[in-house]
Scaffold this motif. Structure first.
Motif, PDB file in Angstrom:
ATOM      1  N   GLY A 145      54.662 -44.851  18.066  1.00 14.27           N
ATOM      2  CA  GLY A 145      54.647 -45.971  17.136  1.00 14.27           C
ATOM      3  C   GLY A 145      56.013 -46.512  16.788  1.00 14.27           C
ATOM      4  N   ILE A 146      55.967 -47.591  16.047  1.00 16.69           N
ATOM      5  CA  ILE A 146      57.188 -48.319  15.692  1.00 16.69           C
ATOM      6  C   ILE A 146      58.097 -47.515  14.769  1.00 16.69           C
ATOM      7  N   ASP A 147      57.523 -46.697  13.883  1.00 19.12           N
ATOM      8  CA  ASP A 147      58.368 -45.890  12.992  1.00 19.12           C
ATOM      9  C   ASP A 147      59.188 -44.872  13.781  1.00 19.12           C
ATOM     10  N   GLY A 148      58.581 -44.286  14.804  1.00 17.17           N
ATOM     11  CA  GLY A 148      59.315 -43.350  15.655  1.00 17.17           C
ATOM     12  C   GLY A 148      60.416 -44.047  16.431  1.00 17.17           C
ATOM     13  N   LYS A 149      60.104 -45.213  16.988  1.00 18.62           N
ATOM     14  CA  LYS A 149      61.119 -45.967  17.727  1.00 18.62           C
ATOM     15  C   LYS A 149      62.259 -46.371  16.801  1.00 18.62           C
ATOM     16  N   ASN A 150      61.912 -46.857  15.607  1.00 16.77           N
ATOM     17  CA  ASN A 150      62.955 -47.256  14.659  1.00 16.77           C
ATOM     18  C   ASN A 150      63.837 -46.075  14.269  1.00 16.77           C
ATOM     19  N   ALA A 151      63.247 -44.901  14.093  1.00 18.25           N
ATOM     20  CA  ALA A 151      64.037 -43.710  13.748  1.00 18.25           C
ATOM     21  C   ALA A 151      65.027 -43.392  14.862  1.00 18.25           C
ATOM     22  N   ALA A 152      64.557 -43.466  16.111  1.00 14.92           N
ATOM     23  CA  ALA A 152      65.443 -43.197  17.248  1.00 14.92           C
ATOM     24  C   ALA A 152      66.558 -44.233  17.322  1.00 14.92           C
ATOM     25  N   MET A 153      66.192 -45.493  17.203  1.00 14.11           N
ATOM     26  CA  MET A 153      67.188 -46.562  17.322  1.00 14.11           C
ATOM     27  C   MET A 153      68.195 -46.524  16.168  1.00 14.11           C
ATOM     28  N   ASP A 154      67.737 -46.175  14.978  1.00 13.90           N
ATOM     29  CA  ASP A 154      68.637 -46.093  13.826  1.00 13.90           C
ATOM     30  C   ASP A 154      69.623 -44.941  13.957  1.00 13.90           C
ATOM     31  N   THR A 155      69.225 -43.893  14.674  1.00  7.16           N
ATOM     32  CA  THR A 155      70.088 -42.726  14.868  1.00  7.16           C
ATOM     33  C   THR A 155      71.083 -42.936  15.995  1.00  7.16           C
ATOM     34  N   ALA A 156      70.790 -43.875  16.879  1.00  8.83           N
ATOM     35  CA  ALA A 156      71.592 -44.077  18.089  1.00  8.83           C
ATOM     36  C   ALA A 156      73.007 -44.538  17.790  1.00  8.83           C
ATOM     37  N   VAL A 157      73.948 -43.941  18.478  1.00  9.86           N
ATOM     38  CA  VAL A 157      75.319 -44.428  18.521  1.00  9.86           C
ATOM     39  C   VAL A 157      75.377 -45.554  19.553  1.00  9.86           C
ATOM     40  N   GLU A 158      74.575 -45.384  20.622  1.00 12.06           N
ATOM     41  CA  GLU A 158      74.488 -46.386  21.684  1.00 12.06           C
ATOM     42  C   GLU A 158      73.087 -46.326  22.284  1.00 12.06           C
ATOM     43  N   VAL A 159      72.491 -47.476  22.536  1.00  7.51           N
ATOM     44  CA  VAL A 159      71.217 -47.544  23.245  1.00  7.51           C
ATOM     45  C   VAL A 159      71.533 -47.719  24.728  1.00  7.51           C
ATOM     46  N   VAL A 160      71.088 -46.763  25.530  1.00 12.37           N
ATOM     47  CA  VAL A 160      71.348 -46.794  26.966  1.00 12.37           C
ATOM     48  C   VAL A 160      70.253 -47.576  27.677  1.00 12.37           C
TER      49      VAL A 160
END
Length: 75
Positions: A22-37
């Motif tokens: 879901g979107i909450d999981g994706k947002n958590a990952a993206m918010d934690t990212a230093v860089e999106v590969v």
């Protein structure tokens, strides 16, 4: 949005594949990212660089299925 001030050296960050629900999981990952590969369109998976200290916190998120270090396969 990436947290560009965190984990600025390779020693402090790691490239991981994150499976999410879901979107909450994706947002958590993206918010934690230093860089999106990379973002996969057909899978609920992103490849990101995160600080090593944020790994455990992200892993505890209820909508994160897994976090694994991204590796290269030999051919």
């Amino acid at each position: 949005m990436a947290n560009h001030g965190k984990g600025d050296t390779d020693r402090d960050t790691v490239e991981v594949n994150v499976g999410y629900d879901g979107i909450d999981g994706k947002n958590a990952a993206m918010d934690t990212a230093v860089e999106v590969v990379r973002e996969f369109e057909s899978l609920e998976v992103v490849t990101i660089r995160i600080s090593r200290e944020d790994w455990a916190e992200l892993d505890d998120h209820p909508e994160i299925r897994y976090i694994e270090k991204n590796g290269q396969t030999g051919a």
